[in-house]
Design an enzyme around this catalytic site. Structure first.
Site, PDB file in Angstrom:
ATOM      1  N   ARG A  39       0.823  -1.211   0.000  1.00  0.00           N
ATOM      2  CA  ARG A  39       0.000   0.000   0.000  1.00  0.00           C
ATOM      3  C   ARG A  39       0.856   1.260   0.000  1.00  0.00           C
ATOM      4  O   ARG A  39       0.576   2.207  -0.707  1.00  0.00           O
ATOM      5  CB  ARG A  39      -0.912   0.004   1.226  1.00  0.00           C
ATOM      6  CG  ARG A  39      -2.355  -0.317   0.896  1.00  0.00           C
ATOM      7  CD  ARG A  39      -3.267   0.051   2.024  1.00  0.00           C
ATOM      8  NE  ARG A  39      -2.806  -0.547   3.284  1.00  0.00           N
ATOM      9  CZ  ARG A  39      -3.479  -1.482   3.949  1.00  0.00           C
ATOM     10  NH1 ARG A  39      -4.635  -1.898   3.514  1.00  0.00           N
ATOM     11  NH2 ARG A  39      -3.015  -1.981   5.058  1.00  0.00           N
ATOM     12  N   GLU A  84       0.635 -23.328   2.591  1.00  0.00           N
ATOM     13  CA  GLU A  84       1.127 -23.883   3.866  1.00  0.00           C
ATOM     14  C   GLU A  84       1.036 -22.858   4.994  1.00  0.00           C
ATOM     15  O   GLU A  84       0.724 -23.198   6.138  1.00  0.00           O
ATOM     16  CB  GLU A  84       2.566 -24.364   3.692  1.00  0.00           C
ATOM     17  CG  GLU A  84       3.189 -25.015   4.917  1.00  0.00           C
ATOM     18  CD  GLU A  84       2.503 -26.317   5.316  1.00  0.00           C
ATOM     19  OE1 GLU A  84       1.692 -26.255   6.263  1.00  0.00           O
ATOM     20  OE2 GLU A  84       2.760 -27.366   4.695  1.00  0.00           O
ATOM     21  N   GLY A 116      -0.732  -5.756  21.088  1.00  0.00           N
ATOM     22  CA  GLY A 116      -0.817  -5.888  19.628  1.00  0.00           C
ATOM     23  C   GLY A 116      -1.069  -7.307  19.160  1.00  0.00           C
ATOM     24  O   GLY A 116      -0.817  -7.642  18.013  1.00  0.00           O
ATOM     25  N   ASP A 125     -11.015 -16.849  12.822  1.00  0.00           N
ATOM     26  CA  ASP A 125      -9.709 -17.129  12.222  1.00  0.00           C
ATOM     27  C   ASP A 125      -9.364 -18.620  12.334  1.00  0.00           C
ATOM     28  O   ASP A 125      -8.972 -19.262  11.357  1.00  0.00           O
ATOM     29  CB  ASP A 125      -8.655 -16.265  12.958  1.00  0.00           C
ATOM     30  CG  ASP A 125      -7.239 -16.695  12.670  1.00  0.00           C
ATOM     31  OD1 ASP A 125      -6.687 -16.253  11.660  1.00  0.00           O
ATOM     32  OD2 ASP A 125      -6.686 -17.493  13.460  1.00  0.00           O
ATOM     33  N   LYS A 185      -9.033 -21.895   9.359  1.00  0.00           N
ATOM     34  CA  LYS A 185      -7.964 -22.902   9.283  1.00  0.00           C
ATOM     35  C   LYS A 185      -8.556 -24.311   9.342  1.00  0.00           C
ATOM     36  O   LYS A 185      -8.151 -25.211   8.608  1.00  0.00           O
ATOM     37  CB  LYS A 185      -6.968 -22.674  10.417  1.00  0.00           C
ATOM     38  CG  LYS A 185      -6.265 -21.319  10.312  1.00  0.00           C
ATOM     39  CD  LYS A 185      -5.505 -20.954  11.585  1.00  0.00           C
ATOM     40  CE  LYS A 185      -4.894 -19.556  11.474  1.00  0.00           C
ATOM     41  NZ  LYS A 185      -4.383 -19.055  12.779  1.00  0.00           N
TER      42      LYS A 185
END
Lengths: 438, 438
Positions: B54, B139, B197, B211, B215
């Site tokens: 970006r 992977e 963070g 998330d 997976k």
């Protein structure tokens, strides 16, 4: 859309399987049970042309009637209608080596579970395979069902490997964990293991650390891009591990494992197989019974731990199948992760990487005895992290003393161990075991 | 003898890297640091043609001066001098999806770390790749540096997979282990994690289990040969896990983990992501902090456990590199382990596999209260393995009761949980958590 579009050959991949022990029959069973699934995954059928074994008449609990039979593995390896020779005979010399060599020379790919063959003749075989444009694959040779060869050769290809270590002989780990859980001496558990059929015909292959060292030599070669060098592994078996040491180590928060460690240092390649202490709450310390574990440290990935069954029909045959499917898919992988001609001749180095050590000795009941021990350690440049003296045994007049040192060199430890008996205040030989940082 | 003899192309493999966040810069660093090693292992040089991100002006701690720059990822994907498009932008829609699609259509191979893209559009992308004779590899999309895609697709190709499960969101595991070790409530640790963070910009991706479910959907597809079906994952995040439950579970010998489980049953494919109890001394129970673990069970191999860093620059870039080296070596692997057109449409099934359950409730101080609870459980067909009643809180007049059931069905548990409040002897809502057998 089929796998053919990816440029693969869709004709059947035809196998010749030599050796119908546990692993051989396990492999035949998987090919029979999962024919459709394997064909889908490999993009082509996987078939067995012929098999061979010592005794044709033996009852093997698997139907071999659809396959040809060869009396001689070399003849099987040379058959025109065999694409891949599967060597499950074992042994680093004799028929296994001859048949594998013949197969590669005849332009066949080879899959083998033979750790001794690879550890000792791996360089020669890898060069032969490449000279004939073939591959020799051996996932089943190290840690049974654990995909450690593929992980090191492929998954960690972007890493400089820092260290590889593992518990890779299930029998030894069974013996050590059984000694601890049942409080039994080595000799008793060794005999149990023999009666349970856990030991090789020559048990020193297991308890002497030879079998695990074959595996370590193979992993080292892949990890460090060096020619396999089994002769350079420093090997010590588990025969001198006593129930006393197992108990005392547990008191200090450790477990004793037959641990293989390979690392490249400024002085050269260190490869050692020896009983080591590891923290009881670490993945290696938690490993019970016949399970295997390999720990790989790479500069980018950090630490990867692989755990699984290290032996047995299903797990080992599963690893053999992974190599077969890889070949069926048209994958051509260099044996040790890079062209054989580019593997470096390793500079073998005696272990010099510092570590903490465990020392156990029997202190005689004399004034100033402990001070003398401490002086010897200090003179050897060793500082003490923790020390425990247990009560004196009345009958023997000696007190067990345990010492955990700060990090020091193997040379300093050797110096101290040699000097301790000369103090005149200890009975018998002191025991020292490395505490591997894991 | 070089890799060329194996029929490989020895011209450089030219990459276009889109996205220069943590993973992108990590990948560039590895390619710069290990150029010689990678060339040896891959059999050909691996070079970077151009990059895009970006903000060109951002300081990235890596020298990009030798590479071209593109403002638009789609333009990068289409460059004639790019062989492989490396998508490290993220997001299941928008520029990432467009650029990957453009790359495949233009005959480029693709490597991506984008779990959302694969979980949601994996089928379409796999078909597109095959239609153009290219591959899309990912992977890094599952469990960071752990080689789980390769293990499932290749190493376990001879197995019918029985179950795959894992702790695959490091942030959630960090929060749960930190709650236990520091004795802090969820809200406090959540805020800590935000300040460190550790959380995604939209934290429900982490703590809501999204998330990790992306997976799981990818692993399910490979494990069971089904089209990726993220929509069919039953998802529950960790928001309702209380420090009370963590403590009580520990009392009973368990730890609470956000565990993903996929298994094929007679009723269809069960995929669930939810807080579960696992034995504290199991490999999953021992897993601390941000580390990930995947457990795979196959009919031949038994149980394989893979453990390692699930995120971070080095580990994720290591996984990206393994795909790049695979492509450089000429390996053409079907995306989900078999041709995309052969992947079955899964029949999604609500979890029905029986398990033991943990139930915590607040019992009011009335005669016969516990008997009423036991009656409800019995009427629901649930038998009790262990039960503990703690002392009554004076201020609230309620006593915490913990129950560990014998194996029972989710339906029976739902029935009991709905009926319990109607007994009039419990305060608040009862809590139930599945105890996954691991």
């Amino acid at each position: 859309m089929t796998a053919q579009k990816q440029g693969q050959d869709a004709s059947p991949l035809r196998l010749g399987i030599a050796g119908l022990g546990t692993v051989g029959t396990g492999t035949v069973k998987i090919i029979q049970k999962h024919a459709a699934l394997l064909s889908l995954r490999a993009g082509r059928p996987i078939t067995i042309t012929a098999v061979c074994a010592r005794d044709r008449m033996k009852n093997r609990d698997v139907d071999l009637s659809g396959y040809g039979w060869e009396e001689d593995a070399r003849a099987l390896a040379l058959r025109e209608d065999v694409d891949v020779f599967i060597e499950l005979i074992g042994g680093d010399e004799g028929i296994a080596r001859e048949a594998v060599t013949a197969a590669l020379r005849a332009g066949k790919d080879v899959v083998t579970a033979n750790k001794a063959l690879l550890a000792i003749h791996g360089q020669e075989l890898a060069e032969l395979a490449e000279a004939h444009g073939r591959v020799i694959r051996f996932e089943a040779a190290v840690a049974g069902g654990i995909p450690v060869i593929k992980t090191m050769t492929e998954s960690l290809a972007g890493n400089e490997i820092r260290r590889v270590m593992g518990v890779m002989n299930g029998t030894c780990n069974y013996i050590l964990t059984r000694m601890e859980s049942a409080g039994l001496p080595y000799e008793t558990v060794f005999e149990e293991a023999r009666q349970l059929g856990y030991l090789e015909a020559d048990p020193t292959l297991d308890v002497g650390g030879i079998d695990a060292s074959h595996k370590l030599a193979i992993l080292s070669a892949i990890a460090f891009g060096t020619k396999p060098s089994f002769d350079a592994v420093e090997i010590e078996g588990i025969e001198r591990v006593s129930i006393d040491d197992i108990r005392r180590a547990a008191d200090m928060g450790y477990r004793i494992k037959l641990l293989g460690v390979a690392q490249m240092t400024g002085r050269g390649l260190e490869q050692r197989m020896s009983p080591c202490l590891v923290p009881a709450d670490s993945p290696l310390g938690q490993l019970q019974g016949g399970t295997n574990m390999v720990v790989i440290e790479g500069d980018s990935v950090g630490q990867i731990v692989l755990r699984g069954p290290g032996a047995g029909e299903g797990p080992t045959a599963s690893a053999v199948m992974s190599d077969i499917v890889e070949i069926a898919r048209g994958v051509r992988m260099p044996s040790f992760g890079q062209p054989a001609g580019d593997l470096a001749m390793p500079q073998p180095a005696r272990t010099a990487v510092p570590a903490a050590y465990y020392i156990r000795l029997q202190l005689t009941d004399k004034p100033g005895a402990l001070a003398k021990v401490a002086t010897v350690l200090g003179d050897s440049g060793i500082s003490i992290d923790r020390m425990r003296q247990y009560g004196h045994s009345r009958s023997e007049g000696v007190a067990p003393v345990l010492i955990v040192t700060h990090k020091t060199t193997p040379d300093a430890i050797d110096h101290a161990i040699a000097a301790l008996p000369r103090t005149g205040v200890i009975a018998g030989e002191p025991v020292e075991l490395r505490i591997e940082e894991v």
